[in-house]
Design a protein around this motif. Structure first.
Motif, PDB file in Angstrom:
ATOM      1  N   MET A   1     -10.730  -3.557   7.547  1.00  0.00           N
ATOM      2  CA  MET A   1      -9.582  -3.276   7.310  1.00  0.00           C
ATOM      3  C   MET A   1      -8.952  -3.827   5.783  1.00  0.00           C
ATOM      4  O   MET A   1      -9.358  -5.045   5.429  1.00  0.00           O
ATOM      5  N   SER A   2      -8.587  -2.877   5.264  1.00  0.00           N
ATOM      6  CA  SER A   2      -8.062  -3.518   3.697  1.00  0.00           C
ATOM      7  C   SER A   2      -6.718  -4.144   3.520  1.00  0.00           C
ATOM      8  O   SER A   2      -5.633  -3.984   4.191  1.00  0.00           O
ATOM      9  N   VAL A   3      -6.863  -5.172   2.688  1.00  0.00           N
ATOM     10  CA  VAL A   3      -5.572  -6.048   2.378  1.00  0.00           C
ATOM     11  C   VAL A   3      -4.390  -5.107   1.659  1.00  0.00           C
ATOM     12  O   VAL A   3      -3.439  -5.418   1.830  1.00  0.00           O
ATOM     13  N   LEU A   4      -5.049  -4.138   0.808  1.00  0.00           N
ATOM     14  CA  LEU A   4      -4.013  -3.250   0.194  1.00  0.00           C
ATOM     15  C   LEU A   4      -3.068  -2.601   0.972  1.00  0.00           C
ATOM     16  O   LEU A   4      -1.803  -2.483   0.485  1.00  0.00           O
ATOM     17  N   HIS A   5      -3.431  -2.549   2.427  1.00  0.00           N
ATOM     18  CA  HIS A   5      -2.206  -1.682   3.167  1.00  0.00           C
ATOM     19  C   HIS A   5      -1.227  -2.541   3.272  1.00  0.00           C
ATOM     20  O   HIS A   5      -0.070  -2.059   3.816  1.00  0.00           O
ATOM     21  N   PHE A   6      -1.049  -4.001   3.276  1.00  0.00           N
ATOM     22  CA  PHE A   6      -0.135  -4.802   3.618  1.00  0.00           C
ATOM     23  C   PHE A   6       0.770  -4.810   2.467  1.00  0.00           C
ATOM     24  O   PHE A   6       2.048  -5.556   2.411  1.00  0.00           O
ATOM     25  N   ILE A   7       0.335  -4.429   0.997  1.00  0.00           N
ATOM     26  CA  ILE A   7       1.057  -4.694  -0.143  1.00  0.00           C
ATOM     27  C   ILE A   7       2.711  -4.019   0.037  1.00  0.00           C
ATOM     28  O   ILE A   7       3.398  -4.571  -0.553  1.00  0.00           O
ATOM     29  N   PRO A   8       2.752  -2.729   0.555  1.00  0.00           N
ATOM     30  CA  PRO A   8       4.254  -2.338   0.738  1.00  0.00           C
ATOM     31  C   PRO A   8       5.078  -3.178   1.282  1.00  0.00           C
ATOM     32  O   PRO A   8       6.274  -3.739   0.897  1.00  0.00           O
ATOM     33  N   LEU A   9       4.610  -4.013   2.353  1.00  0.00           N
ATOM     34  CA  LEU A   9       5.484  -4.928   3.253  1.00  0.00           C
ATOM     35  C   LEU A   9       5.562  -6.097   2.481  1.00  0.00           C
ATOM     36  O   LEU A   9       6.712  -6.574   2.583  1.00  0.00           O
ATOM     37  N   VAL A  10       4.683  -6.493   1.778  1.00  0.00           N
ATOM     38  CA  VAL A  10       4.928  -7.747   0.990  1.00  0.00           C
ATOM     39  C   VAL A  10       5.894  -7.562  -0.224  1.00  0.00           C
ATOM     40  O   VAL A  10       6.811  -8.345  -0.659  1.00  0.00           O
ATOM     41  N   ALA A  11       5.760  -6.581  -0.617  1.00  0.00           N
ATOM     42  CA  ALA A  11       6.569  -6.296  -1.874  1.00  0.00           C
ATOM     43  C   ALA A  11       8.304  -5.968  -1.312  1.00  0.00           C
ATOM     44  O   ALA A  11       9.020  -6.401  -2.068  1.00  0.00           O
ATOM     45  N   MET A  12       8.321  -5.577  -0.125  1.00  0.00           N
ATOM     46  CA  MET A  12       9.829  -5.433   0.331  1.00  0.00           C
ATOM     47  C   MET A  12      10.188  -7.027   0.792  1.00  0.00           C
ATOM     48  O   MET A  12      11.329  -7.020   0.607  1.00  0.00           O
ATOM     49  N   ILE A  13       9.293  -7.681   1.307  1.00  0.00           N
ATOM     50  CA  ILE A  13       9.850  -9.052   1.639  1.00  0.00           C
ATOM     51  C   ILE A  13       9.936  -9.900   0.233  1.00  0.00           C
ATOM     52  O   ILE A  13      11.040 -10.628   0.293  1.00  0.00           O
ATOM     53  N   ALA A  14       9.136  -9.527  -0.667  1.00  0.00           N
ATOM     54  CA  ALA A  14       9.559 -10.451  -2.076  1.00  0.00           C
ATOM     55  C   ALA A  14      10.797  -9.863  -2.535  1.00  0.00           C
ATOM     56  O   ALA A  14      11.643 -10.658  -3.079  1.00  0.00           O
ATOM     57  N   ILE A  15      10.935  -8.320  -2.327  1.00  0.00           N
ATOM     58  CA  ILE A  15      12.455  -7.948  -3.029  1.00  0.00           C
ATOM     59  C   ILE A  15      13.641  -8.751  -2.210  1.00  0.00           C
ATOM     60  O   ILE A  15      14.533  -9.059  -2.599  1.00  0.00           O
ATOM     61  N   ILE A  16      13.359  -8.714  -0.932  1.00  0.00           N
ATOM     62  CA  ILE A  16      14.535  -9.268  -0.164  1.00  0.00           C
ATOM     63  C   ILE A  16      14.637 -10.768  -0.494  1.00  0.00           C
ATOM     64  O   ILE A  16      15.837 -11.311  -0.476  1.00  0.00           O
ATOM     65  N   ALA A  17      13.778 -11.483  -0.366  1.00  0.00           N
ATOM     66  CA  ALA A  17      13.633 -12.944  -1.098  1.00  0.00           C
ATOM     67  C   ALA A  17      14.060 -12.958  -2.208  1.00  0.00           C
ATOM     68  O   ALA A  17      15.214 -13.892  -2.510  1.00  0.00           O
ATOM     69  N   ALA A  61       8.277   0.312   9.368  1.00  0.00           N
ATOM     70  CA  ALA A  61       7.206   1.174   9.106  1.00  0.00           C
ATOM     71  C   ALA A  61       6.005   0.618   8.313  1.00  0.00           C
ATOM     72  O   ALA A  61       4.761   0.710   8.742  1.00  0.00           O
ATOM     73  N   ALA A  62       6.432  -0.336   7.617  1.00  0.00           N
ATOM     74  CA  ALA A  62       5.243  -0.840   6.543  1.00  0.00           C
ATOM     75  C   ALA A  62       4.512  -2.029   7.549  1.00  0.00           C
ATOM     76  O   ALA A  62       3.219  -2.286   7.397  1.00  0.00           O
ATOM     77  N   ALA A  63       5.281  -2.711   8.448  1.00  0.00           N
ATOM     78  CA  ALA A  63       4.628  -3.800   9.094  1.00  0.00           C
ATOM     79  C   ALA A  63       3.841  -2.970  10.128  1.00  0.00           C
ATOM     80  O   ALA A  63       2.657  -3.720  10.766  1.00  0.00           O
ATOM     81  N   LEU A  64       3.992  -1.897  10.651  1.00  0.00           N
ATOM     82  CA  LEU A  64       3.279  -1.269  11.637  1.00  0.00           C
ATOM     83  C   LEU A  64       2.181  -0.554  11.194  1.00  0.00           C
ATOM     84  O   LEU A  64       1.156  -0.039  11.851  1.00  0.00           O
ATOM     85  N   ALA A  65       2.159  -0.098   9.872  1.00  0.00           N
ATOM     86  CA  ALA A  65       1.001   0.623   9.314  1.00  0.00           C
ATOM     87  C   ALA A  65      -0.209  -0.182   9.514  1.00  0.00           C
ATOM     88  O   ALA A  65      -0.465  -1.162   9.356  1.00  0.00           O
ATOM     89  N   THR A  66      -1.149   0.885   9.650  1.00  0.00           N
ATOM     90  CA  THR A  66      -2.642   0.328   9.690  1.00  0.00           C
ATOM     91  C   THR A  66      -3.497   1.075   8.479  1.00  0.00           C
ATOM     92  O   THR A  66      -2.878   2.075   8.035  1.00  0.00           O
ATOM     93  N   ALA A  67      -4.488   0.394   8.296  1.00  0.00           N
ATOM     94  CA  ALA A  67      -5.583   0.954   7.030  1.00  0.00           C
ATOM     95  C   ALA A  67      -5.815   2.363   7.535  1.00  0.00           C
ATOM     96  O   ALA A  67      -6.175   2.824   8.627  1.00  0.00           O
ATOM     97  N   GLY A  68      -5.732   3.221   6.408  1.00  0.00           N
ATOM     98  CA  GLY A  68      -5.840   4.527   6.431  1.00  0.00           C
ATOM     99  C   GLY A  68      -6.385   5.018   5.326  1.00  0.00           C
ATOM    100  O   GLY A  68      -7.512   4.486   4.878  1.00  0.00           O
ATOM    101  N   ASP A  69      -6.428   6.479   4.907  1.00  0.00           N
ATOM    102  CA  ASP A  69      -7.099   6.674   3.671  1.00  0.00           C
ATOM    103  C   ASP A  69      -7.031   5.779   2.380  1.00  0.00           C
ATOM    104  O   ASP A  69      -5.959   5.484   1.911  1.00  0.00           O
ATOM    105  N   PRO A  70      -8.379   5.501   1.906  1.00  0.00           N
ATOM    106  CA  PRO A  70      -8.007   4.427   0.901  1.00  0.00           C
ATOM    107  C   PRO A  70      -7.301   5.038  -0.482  1.00  0.00           C
ATOM    108  O   PRO A  70      -6.930   4.262  -0.991  1.00  0.00           O
TER     109      PRO A  70
END
Length: 190
Positions: A1-17, A61-70
């Protein structure tokens, strides 16, 4: 599983913070109340509510996303990282002028430096990039619907804010509108 698929979620949390931190910092240093959505009425209340609903859906949606197309995952990671950097940088560049929503008689200044030389609304542009990344990484129909609602909410709020700034600053703001595009050089400048 790629760590990259978490980046949209992390970006959203960073903006909220960053948004929460920015609001608290402005309140402490200036006494200003930057959370204008809290007292919004009419159309701005609708824009704020649809904004909150769509952001919540995109976060899920970002939290539930799973690794997909690289390839899609990489593009979403780049879009989310860029969008978050734009939002956080533009918030800082706004200084005391930063607000969430508008309130009658509350316009300490308008900003025309930094990223605001290229877009009158870089914060919204950055947030839409992050929303696009969240929808792309999720790939669900409802994440795309949430993105459409989010973009519509941003467009509505931008028109409200621009009318407020024009009423507050008159010719100076109209000159700014004539020289800087609403988004990033796309479409008309007014």
């Amino acid at each position: 599983m790629s760590v990259l698929h978490f980046i949209p979620l992390v970006a959203m949390i960073a903006i909220i913070a960053a948004t929460l931190w920015r609001g608290i910092a402005i309140r402490r240093t200036t006494g200003d109340r930057p959370w204008a959505f809290a007292s919004a009425k009419g159309v701005q209340r609708v824009a704020g509510a649809s904004f909150a609903l769509s952001v919540t859906a995109l976060l899920i949606a970002a939290a539930l996303a799973t690794a997909g197309d690289p390839y899609r995952t990489m593009l979403a990671a780049v879009a989310a990282s860029t969008g978050a950097a734009v939002v956080i940088t533009a918030q800082a560049q706004m200084g005391r002028a930063w607000r969430v929503g508008v309130r009658e008689g509350d316009a300490p200044l308008f900003v025309s430096h930094g990223l605001f030389r290229y877009s009158r609304n870089p914060i919204f542009v950055g947030m839409m990039l992050v929303g696009l990344a969240a929808a792309a990484i999720s790939g669900t129909w409802w994440s795309w619907a949430a993105l459409a609602l989010f973009v519509a909410s941003c467009a509505l709020q931008v028109r409200i804010e621009e009318a407020h700034l024009e009423a507050s600053f008159g010719e100076d703001y109209r000159d700014f509108m004539a020289s800087v595009p609403r988004w990033i050089g796309m479409g008309e400048r007014t």
